[in-house]
Design an enzyme around this catalytic site. Structure first.
Site, PDB file in Angstrom:
ATOM      1  CE  LYS A   1      -1.785   1.678   4.018  1.00 36.84           C
ATOM      2  NZ  LYS A   1      -1.464   3.102   4.239  1.00 36.84           N
ATOM      3  CG  ASN A   2       2.415   2.754   3.517  1.00 38.89           C
ATOM      4  OD1 ASN A   2       1.234   3.044   3.287  1.00 38.89           O
ATOM      5  ND2 ASN A   2       2.897   2.641   4.745  1.00 38.89           N
TER       6      ASN A   2
ATOM      7  CB  CYS B   1      -3.895  11.405  11.724  1.00 45.69           C
ATOM      8  SG  CYS B   1      -3.665   9.651  11.587  1.00 45.69           S
TER       9      CYS B   1
ATOM     10  NE  ARG C   1       0.395  10.638   9.983  1.00 48.63           N
ATOM     11  CZ  ARG C   1       0.044   9.546   9.323  1.00 48.63           C
ATOM     12  NH1 ARG C   1      -1.115   8.994   9.524  1.00 48.63           N
ATOM     13  NH2 ARG C   1       0.864   9.007   8.436  1.00 48.63           N
TER      14      ARG C   1
ATOM     15  CG  ASP D   1       2.821   1.917   9.690  1.00 43.37           C
ATOM     16  OD1 ASP D   1       2.467   2.769  10.521  1.00 43.37           O
ATOM     17  OD2 ASP D   1       2.897   2.147   8.469  1.00 43.37           O
TER      18      ASP D   1
ATOM     19  NE  ARG E   1      -6.850   4.461   5.736  1.00 45.73           N
ATOM     20  CZ  ARG E   1      -5.950   5.029   6.559  1.00 45.73           C
ATOM     21  NH1 ARG E   1      -6.197   5.125   7.845  1.00 45.73           N
ATOM     22  NH2 ARG E   1      -4.829   5.501   6.091  1.00 45.73           N
TER      23      ARG E   1
HETATM   24  C1  UD1 Z   1       4.284   7.090   6.371  1.00 46.04           C
HETATM   25  C2  UD1 Z   1       3.400   5.879   6.218  1.00 46.04           C
HETATM   26  C3  UD1 Z   1       2.819   5.495   7.559  1.00 46.04           C
HETATM   27  C4  UD1 Z   1       3.929   5.303   8.591  1.00 46.04           C
HETATM   28  C5  UD1 Z   1       4.856   6.513   8.612  1.00 46.04           C
HETATM   29  C6  UD1 Z   1       6.090   6.295   9.477  1.00 46.04           C
HETATM   30  C7  UD1 Z   1       2.550   6.073   3.966  1.00 46.04           C
HETATM   31  C8  UD1 Z   1       1.394   6.313   3.089  1.00 46.04           C
HETATM   32  N1  UD1 Z   1       2.335   6.182   5.288  1.00 46.04           N
HETATM   33  O1  UD1 Z   1       3.460   8.159   6.848  1.00 46.04           O
HETATM   34  O2  UD1 Z   1       2.088   4.279   7.387  1.00 46.04           O
HETATM   35  O3  UD1 Z   1       3.370   5.135   9.871  1.00 46.04           O
HETATM   36  O4  UD1 Z   1       5.331   6.812   7.295  1.00 46.04           O
HETATM   37  O5  UD1 Z   1       6.802   5.193   9.038  1.00 46.04           O
HETATM   38  O6  UD1 Z   1       3.620   5.747   3.518  1.00 46.04           O
HETATM   39  N2  UD1 Z   1       6.413  15.026  10.446  1.00 46.04           N
HETATM   40  C9  UD1 Z   1       6.453  16.381  10.717  1.00 46.04           C
HETATM   41  N3  UD1 Z   1       6.298  17.248   9.664  1.00 46.04           N
HETATM   42  C10 UD1 Z   1       6.099  16.822   8.384  1.00 46.04           C
HETATM   43  C11 UD1 Z   1       6.063  15.414   8.133  1.00 46.04           C
HETATM   44  C12 UD1 Z   1       6.229  14.550   9.191  1.00 46.04           C
HETATM   45  O7  UD1 Z   1       6.632  16.809  11.853  1.00 46.04           O
HETATM   46  O8  UD1 Z   1       5.966  17.648   7.472  1.00 46.04           O
HETATM   47  C13 UD1 Z   1       6.570  14.062  11.583  1.00 46.04           C
HETATM   48  C14 UD1 Z   1       5.282  13.259  11.850  1.00 46.04           C
HETATM   49  O9  UD1 Z   1       4.404  13.967  12.661  1.00 46.04           O
HETATM   50  C15 UD1 Z   1       5.832  12.012  12.494  1.00 46.04           C
HETATM   51  C16 UD1 Z   1       7.172  11.811  11.794  1.00 46.04           C
HETATM   52  O10 UD1 Z   1       7.511  13.068  11.211  1.00 46.04           O
HETATM   53  O11 UD1 Z   1       6.039  12.208  13.860  1.00 46.04           O
HETATM   54  C17 UD1 Z   1       7.150  10.740  10.740  1.00 46.04           C
HETATM   55  O12 UD1 Z   1       6.110  10.979   9.820  1.00 46.04           O
HETATM   56  P1  UD1 Z   1       6.237  10.571   8.289  1.00 46.04           P
HETATM   57  O13 UD1 Z   1       7.427   9.688   8.104  1.00 46.04           O
HETATM   58  O14 UD1 Z   1       6.124  11.780   7.464  1.00 46.04           O
HETATM   59  O15 UD1 Z   1       4.916   9.694   8.084  1.00 46.04           O
HETATM   60  P2  UD1 Z   1       4.003   9.643   6.813  1.00 46.04           P
HETATM   61  O16 UD1 Z   1       4.812   9.822   5.579  1.00 46.04           O
HETATM   62  O17 UD1 Z   1       2.827  10.509   6.999  1.00 46.04           O
END
Ligand code: UD1
Length: 429
Positions: free
Chosen positions: A31-32, A125, A130, A317, A409
């Site tokens: 999925k990811n 979320c 996030r 995850d 999902r």
């Molecule tokens: C992706 C995965 C999700 C997984 C996560 C961490 C997908 C579709 N989803 O989510 O299943 O749980 O990686 O492995 O691939 N952060 C910020 N600012 C930003 C972006 C992130 O502060 O602009 C923080 C987030 O709040 C979190 C951390 O960085 O604490 C990691 O988030 P991130 O790796 O971005 O997760 P996703 O890409 O949303």
């Protein structure tokens, strides 16, 4: 449209336990990987064929977004054919983007191609705060100015410099993917990304982009170099198997398996879980992409202290699912959550089943119990739903999990796969 699976109502699952798992299943496409790769199809008007795509609610949300942006998308079994349908529309409706955070990754490509884009800002979320600040700050360095108004991001491409250096404050998966997907089409711009995420899904995205003609080096490490090109082309690409789905069924097998065999598992992608299995004392064999887990007496297992981390560390995850396993191992285990520091929605529900878990800051202290007992439960998010499902299958008596549709999902053919493992659950609305 045929083959669609949408979440319209929130269903329940009823389970009678304890049950034992025995059988063989094949892990679906990731999925990811599918989500950012689908977003990246906006980088060309040419035809793209993607294989091994899981038919999941999130994938269908992304398809809806791409259709709104001007693509025609057709399922052919587990493949998707993506073609140009109309001129690219870079003003997207609120609903589908708001529904799924990964859809924000269309913002960069749409802005580069149309000069302007309006995309809903993803919301809060249930697994924690996030934000998208890393995305927007990185896009700014790539020449995309954004303003937030009325819940939408309005972005304009004002031109990128010849050399860009972006160092991410945290190796965010989504931000790394978004910035790569944007930088590949900045003709004449060399982008260096440092402190990048190294997840297998990022490597998969980069391999896909390279097959479209992108110039990327260093993917799979924390430093990635991208030389922007003028145009990207159609391609045919097969997506990697889903390591989180594999890990979930592996944990289920470790908890309640007589013998559970999982096909289509890439060892390097789930190495951190196998390492924990070794520390705990779970019997497994991994050969030729086939993972087999055999049951063992709980008394022979050892507690562990683990931490979630970005890849190659143990993935957040799989944290809720692993917590179910640790709650049944004698002694004191702990899980420190370093990625989403408040991702503990499942803890109260597991405690209602008789688990002994205490959260202190971002660490859950788990004292092993001999059994869990069935209870009415509330599922709050995708992976928490998976954890509660595993817990309900091993618990004594009846469990009803409310709001369980989050699970669709991320788990393709869930009922079919559980049945193949000899497990019985009843779904109703
Ligand atoms: C992706 C995965 C999700 C997984 C996560 C961490 C997908 C579709 N989803 O989510 O299943 O749980 O990686 O492995 O691939 N952060 C910020 N600012 C930003 C972006 C992130 O502060 O602009 C923080 C987030 O709040 C979190 C951390 O960085 O604490 C990691 O988030 P991130 O790796 O971005 O997760 P996703 O890409 O949303």
């Amino acid at each position: 449209m045929e083959h669609r699976l949408e979440i319209e109502t929130m269903g329940k699952i009823k389970v009678f336990g304890p049950q034992r798992a025995n059988g063989e299943i094949t892990i679906s496409g990731s999925k990811n990987s599918a989500l950012p790769i689908l977003a990246a199809t906006l980088l060309t008007d040419e035809k793209i064929i993607l294989h091994n795509i899981p038919n999941l609610a999130d994938v269908n949300t992304m398809i809806e977004i791409l259709e709104n942006a001007g693509k025609k998308i057709t399922w052919d079994e587990s493949s998707l054919i993506i073609e140009r349908y109309s001129n690219m529309n870079s003003v997207l409706p609120y609903g589908p983007v708001r529904r799924m955070r990964a859809s924000f990754n269309v913002l960069g490509p749409l802005t580069i191609r149309n000069g302007y884009a309006k995309v809903a800002l993803p919301g809060g979320c249930s697994i924690g705060v996030r934000p998208v600040n890393f995305h927007l700050e990185g896009l700014k360095k790539l020449g995309i100015e954004s303003q937030i108004e009325h819940g939408f991001t309005h972005s304009k491409f004002i031109g990128a410099p010849e050399k860009v250096h972006i160092s991410l404050p945290f190796p965010s998966v989504g931000a790394t993917e978004h910035l790569i997907t944007t930088a590949v089409l900045l003709d004449g711009t060399e982008t260096i990304l440092t402190n990048c995420a190294q997840e297998p899904e990022i490597v998969d995205l980069c391999n896909f982009l390279i097959s479209m003609g992108a110039k990327i080096e260093g993917h799979g490490t924390s430093n990635i170099k991208i030389c922007g090109v003028k145009e990207l082309y159609g391609t045919e690409y097969t997506i990697i198997p889903d390591r989180i789905e594999a890990g979930t069924y592996a944990i289920l097998g470790a908890i309640m398996g007589e013998k559970v065999t999982l096909n289509n598992v890439i060892e390097e992608h789930i190495f951190s879980l196998l390492d924990i299995f070794e520390k705990i004392g779970i019997n497994y064999t991994m050969k030729n992409n086939i993972l087999t887990i055999e049951g063992i007496s709980k008394l022979e297992l050892s507690p562990v202290d683990i931490e979630t981390a970005t890849f190659p560390g143990f993935p957040t995850d799989l944290q809720p699912q692993l917590m179910v396993l640790l709650s049944l191992i004698p002694g004191r285990s702990s899980i420190t959550e370093n990625v989403f520091k408040t991702r503990f929605n499942h803890v109260d529900e597991l405690n209602r089943m008789g688990a002994k878990i205490f959260v202190e800051g971002n660490t859950a202290i788990i004292t092993g119990v001999t059994k869990l007992s069935g209870a009415p439960l509330e599922a709050t998010d995708l992976r928490a739903s998976a954890a509660l499902l595993i817990a309900s299958l091993i618990a004594d008596g009846e469990t009803i999990i409310n709001n369980v549709d989050h699970i669709f999902r991320g788990y393709e053919k869930l009922f079919e796969k559980l049945e193949k493992l000899g497990l019985e659950i009843e779904y109703y609305e």
